[in-house]
Design an enzyme around this catalytic site. Sequence first.
Site, PDB file in Angstrom:
ATOM      1  N   HIS A  78       0.037 -11.625   1.853  1.00 59.42           N
ATOM      2  CA  HIS A  78      -0.938 -10.799   1.139  1.00 59.42           C
ATOM      3  C   HIS A  78      -1.566 -11.534  -0.046  1.00 59.42           C
ATOM      4  O   HIS A  78      -2.782 -11.498  -0.236  1.00 59.42           O
ATOM      5  CB  HIS A  78      -0.256  -9.513   0.662  1.00 59.42           C
ATOM      6  CG  HIS A  78      -1.214  -8.407   0.360  1.00 59.42           C
ATOM      7  ND1 HIS A  78      -0.843  -7.083   0.333  1.00 59.42           N
ATOM      8  CD2 HIS A  78      -2.541  -8.405   0.061  1.00 59.42           C
ATOM      9  CE1 HIS A  78      -1.892  -6.339   0.053  1.00 59.42           C
ATOM     10  NE2 HIS A  78      -2.931  -7.121  -0.125  1.00 59.42           N
ATOM     11  N   TYR A  89       0.822  -1.209   0.000  1.00 61.36           N
ATOM     12  CA  TYR A  89       0.000   0.000   0.000  1.00 61.36           C
ATOM     13  C   TYR A  89       0.859   1.262   0.000  1.00 61.36           C
ATOM     14  O   TYR A  89       0.375   2.337  -0.382  1.00 61.36           O
ATOM     15  CB  TYR A  89      -0.914   0.048   1.226  1.00 61.36           C
ATOM     16  CG  TYR A  89      -1.994  -1.005   1.296  1.00 61.36           C
ATOM     17  CD1 TYR A  89      -2.212  -1.905   0.247  1.00 61.36           C
ATOM     18  CD2 TYR A  89      -2.795  -1.119   2.427  1.00 61.36           C
ATOM     19  CE1 TYR A  89      -3.190  -2.877   0.337  1.00 61.36           C
ATOM     20  CE2 TYR A  89      -3.779  -2.087   2.522  1.00 61.36           C
ATOM     21  CZ  TYR A  89      -3.969  -2.970   1.473  1.00 61.36           C
ATOM     22  OH  TYR A  89      -4.940  -3.929   1.572  1.00 61.36           O
TER      23      TYR A  89
END
Length: 267
Positions: A97, A39
Amino acid sequence: MTLPLFGLGTFRLKGQTAIDSVRTGLELGYRHIDTAQIYGNEAEVGQALAESGIDRDAVFLTTKIWTDNLGADRLAPSLEDSLRRLRTDRVDLTLIHWPSPGGAVPLRESLDALLAARDRGLTRAIGVSNFPIALMREALAATGEGVLATNQVELHPYLQNRAVLAFAREHGIRVTSYMTLAYGKVLADPVLAEVAARHGATTAQVALAWAMQQDIAVIPSSTRRANLESNLRARDLRLDAEDMAAIAALDRNQRLTDPAGLAPAWD
């Protein structure tokens, strides 16, 4: 370790926008913040948390290991880098992830490295994200049951992921929903609007409450204070059986996140 049922997501939030969103969320009472290495906002999340004055132990912090860092030699160092950015000595939950593309890094290698990081105190708990049943089964073979705290997956009224949810429940893995509002697509849904009208609620609150009533954790994000405050009130909304059945009928297997070269074979 108890995974909070409600949290604040930070996907796509950058720079001052990320700082402001997390700062506002903490002011309003959010106590679970979800971020990730990819991110690019761990430093901003860490700054907002440090400047909030809230005790670190009062906030549940989740981050996720990116695919480039899944090897045994890279996972722990990358997590240490995340901790420096987050201004903390440990996170509460660390997730893989996405599965390693093409299985380039064996899943057992990544999980062993993640367990070693947990044993060192870098994270209190571990989990996975974007794992279909086959990979959850492989992960369970590597860790045993009772180790994986959650599988974070796309889940919303238009993609209810029932097979994944059922398997996870059977094996004691909590499910966390990302994109519970389907990038806002559910906000204008007439069925949700009808349910919302009956309860004096918003469609966003209905979608979030629908997930939470199934013991699915949610991590909605927003840059607007009014939306952050409104979403938080979904915790107090109780839907009845008729409401839940009406929303269940909306499932259309509409997947919105399916990145080529990264996504596994979905169920």
